[in-house]
Design a protein around this motif. Structure first.
Motif, PDB file in Angstrom:
ATOM      1  N   ILE A  27     120.828  -3.952   3.661  1.00 34.57           N
ATOM      2  CA  ILE A  27     121.076  -3.266   4.930  1.00 34.57           C
ATOM      3  C   ILE A  27     121.515  -1.840   4.624  1.00 34.57           C
ATOM      4  N   ARG A  28     120.731  -0.881   5.074  1.00 36.82           N
ATOM      5  CA  ARG A  28     121.001   0.532   4.785  1.00 36.82           C
ATOM      6  C   ARG A  28     121.800   1.212   5.890  1.00 36.82           C
ATOM      7  N   LYS A  85     121.768  -5.349  16.887  1.00 35.53           N
ATOM      8  CA  LYS A  85     122.888  -4.791  16.117  1.00 35.53           C
ATOM      9  C   LYS A  85     122.578  -3.415  15.527  1.00 35.53           C
ATOM     10  N   ARG A  86     121.418  -2.857  15.838  1.00 38.76           N
ATOM     11  CA  ARG A  86     121.031  -1.506  15.384  1.00 38.76           C
ATOM     12  C   ARG A  86     120.991  -1.397  13.865  1.00 38.76           C
ATOM     13  N   LEU A  87     120.601  -2.477  13.220  1.00 36.34           N
ATOM     14  CA  LEU A  87     120.536  -2.513  11.767  1.00 36.34           C
ATOM     15  C   LEU A  87     119.241  -1.896  11.256  1.00 36.34           C
ATOM     16  N   THR A  88     119.323  -1.198  10.144  1.00 42.80           N
ATOM     17  CA  THR A  88     118.154  -0.704   9.430  1.00 42.80           C
ATOM     18  C   THR A  88     118.137  -1.395   8.070  1.00 42.80           C
ATOM     19  N   SER A  89     117.047  -2.129   7.787  1.00 44.15           N
ATOM     20  CA  SER A  89     117.060  -2.963   6.583  1.00 44.15           C
ATOM     21  C   SER A  89     115.681  -3.521   6.294  1.00 44.15           C
ATOM     22  N   ILE A 143     116.991 -18.273  13.300  1.00 45.44           N
ATOM     23  CA  ILE A 143     117.075 -16.887  12.816  1.00 45.44           C
ATOM     24  C   ILE A 143     116.685 -15.970  13.969  1.00 45.44           C
ATOM     25  N   ASP A 144     117.552 -15.025  14.303  1.00 45.34           N
ATOM     26  CA  ASP A 144     117.221 -14.012  15.299  1.00 45.34           C
ATOM     27  C   ASP A 144     117.619 -12.643  14.746  1.00 45.34           C
ATOM     28  N   LEU A 145     116.608 -11.846  14.414  1.00 42.64           N
ATOM     29  CA  LEU A 145     116.803 -10.479  13.937  1.00 42.64           C
ATOM     30  C   LEU A 145     116.238  -9.474  14.933  1.00 42.64           C
ATOM     31  N   GLY A 146     116.000  -9.913  16.153  1.00 43.49           N
ATOM     32  CA  GLY A 146     115.320  -9.102  17.148  1.00 43.49           C
ATOM     33  C   GLY A 146     116.058  -7.820  17.512  1.00 43.49           C
ATOM     34  N   ASP A 147     115.271  -6.805  17.887  1.00 43.22           N
ATOM     35  CA  ASP A 147     115.811  -5.531  18.387  1.00 43.22           C
ATOM     36  C   ASP A 147     116.686  -4.832  17.362  1.00 43.22           C
ATOM     37  N   ASN A 148     116.126  -4.612  16.186  1.00 44.86           N
ATOM     38  CA  ASN A 148     116.757  -3.826  15.135  1.00 44.86           C
ATOM     39  C   ASN A 148     115.704  -2.897  14.537  1.00 44.86           C
ATOM     40  N   SER A 149     115.941  -2.453  13.317  1.00 45.08           N
ATOM     41  CA  SER A 149     114.962  -1.623  12.608  1.00 45.08           C
ATOM     42  C   SER A 149     114.658  -2.236  11.250  1.00 45.08           C
ATOM     43  N   PHE A 150     114.382  -3.540  11.244  1.00 43.39           N
ATOM     44  CA  PHE A 150     113.934  -4.178  10.022  1.00 43.39           C
ATOM     45  C   PHE A 150     112.506  -3.729   9.723  1.00 43.39           C
ATOM     46  N   HIS A 151     112.222  -3.475   8.453  1.00 38.82           N
ATOM     47  CA  HIS A 151     110.889  -3.049   8.054  1.00 38.82           C
ATOM     48  C   HIS A 151     110.523  -3.766   6.758  1.00 38.82           C
ATOM     49  N   PHE A 198     108.494  -4.657  11.102  1.00 39.35           N
ATOM     50  CA  PHE A 198     107.931  -5.456  10.024  1.00 39.35           C
ATOM     51  C   PHE A 198     106.441  -5.131   9.884  1.00 39.35           C
ATOM     52  N   GLY A 199     106.009  -4.954   8.639  1.00 36.93           N
ATOM     53  CA  GLY A 199     104.604  -4.694   8.370  1.00 36.93           C
ATOM     54  C   GLY A 199     104.009  -5.789   7.521  1.00 36.93           C
ATOM     55  N   GLY A 200     102.799  -5.549   7.009  1.00 41.43           N
ATOM     56  CA  GLY A 200     102.135  -6.561   6.201  1.00 41.43           C
ATOM     57  C   GLY A 200     101.592  -7.686   7.064  1.00 41.43           C
TER      58      GLY A 200
END
Length: 226
Positions: free
Chosen positions: A48-49, A88-92, A107-115, A138-140
Motif C-alpha cells: 500500500i503506497r 478507503k482511498r488506498l493506492t496499492s 473480500i471487498d476492495l471496491g472504490d480504491n486505486s488498486f492497480h 486492475f489491469g491484465g
C-alpha cells in the motif's frame, strides 16, 4: 484391589496426558494459522503506497490480529474470514499473499486505486464467497483459476482495466449468482460455459469490446446487462 486401583490411576493419568497433548497440538495449529494470516496481511500492507485515512495503522504486532481495522475473524478458529478495505482511498497493488488467507469468505476492495494484476493466487481460496474489486484500476486478465474458488457466489470487477477474454473456466463456478465485469476492455465472445451455472442470476457486461451473439444457454438469466 491395589493392582486394579493402580491400573485405574494409570489409565486416568494416561488419558490426561493424551488430552493435554491434543490440546497443545490444536493450539499449535491455531497459532500457526494465525501467524500465516498475520504475515499475509502485513505483505498486503507492504504494497500500500497511499493510505490517507490511516486504515492500516492498526496492522502491527502491538494490536491483536482480529482487532485490525477492516478485518473480521471467525469465532471458532480466530482465522481471518473477511477483508473489507472498500472506500478507503488506498493506492496499492494486491499482494499474491492474499492467497494464503485460506479461511477468507469475503473480500471487498471496491472504490480504491488498486492497480496491477488480479493475483491468480486468489484461486487458492476455496471458501471465498464474495470478491468485490469494482471501481479500481486492475489491469491484465481475469485469472482463469478463479474457477477454483468453488464457493464463489458474487464476483464484481466492474470499472477496471481488464483485458482479453472472459475465461471459459468461469463456467465451473457452479454457485455463482452474479458476474459483473462491465466497463472494462474485455474482448472475444461470451463463453457458452456460463450457461452451465444454474444459479447465475445477474450478468453485467456493458461497455466492453465483446463480440458475437449472446449464447442461448444464458437465456434463463433473470438480469442481463450486455
Amino acid at each position: 484391589m491395589a493392582t486394579q486401583s493402580n491400573l485405574i490411576v494409570s489409565l486416568w493419568y494416561a488419558n490426561l496426558l493424551l488430552v493435554g497433548c491434543f490440546s497443545t497440538f490444536v493450539t499449535g495449529i491455531t497459532m500457526k494459522g494465525e501467524e500465516t494470516d498475520r504475515e499475509a496481511l502485513l505483505a498486503i500492507k507492504s504494497q500500500i503506497r497511499h493510505d490517507p485515512l490511516g486504515v492500516t495503522n492498526s496492522w502491527n504486532n502491538s494490536v491483536a490480529l482480529c482487532r485490525w481495522e477492516g478485518i473480521i475473524c471467525g469465532r471458532r478458529h480466530q482465522r481471518v474470514t473477511m477483508l473489507d478495505l472498500s472506500h478507503k482511498r488506498l493506492t496499492s497493488t494486491l499482494s499474491p499473499y492474499v492467497g494464503n488467507l485460506s479461511f477468507l469468505r469475503y473480500i471487498d476492495l471496491g472504490d480504491n486505486s488498486f492497480h496491477g494484476f488480479i493475483p491468480p493466487e486468489i484461486g487458492r481460496l476455496s471458501r471465498l464467497q464474495t470478491l468485490v474489486l469494482a471501481n479500481n484500476s486492475f489491469g491484465g486478465t481475469i485469472p482463469a483459476n478463479l474457477s477454483h474458488c468453488s464457493s464463489l457466489t458474487w464476483f464484481n470487477a466492474n470499472r477496471n482495466n481488464l483485458v482479453q477474454n472472459i475465461p471459459i473456466e468461469l463456467g465451473d463456478l457452479l454457485k455463482l449468482e452474479t458476474l459483473a465485469v462491465a466497463y472494462n476492455n474485455l474482448t472475444g465472445e461470451l463463453p457458452t460455459s456460463l450457461g452451465n451455472i444454474s444459479t447465475l442470476q445477474h450478468i453485467y457486461l456493458r461497455e466492453n469490446h465483446l463480440r458475437g451473439r449472446v449464447p442461448e444457454t444464458l437465456g434463463h438469466l433473470k438480469s442481463q446487462s450486455i
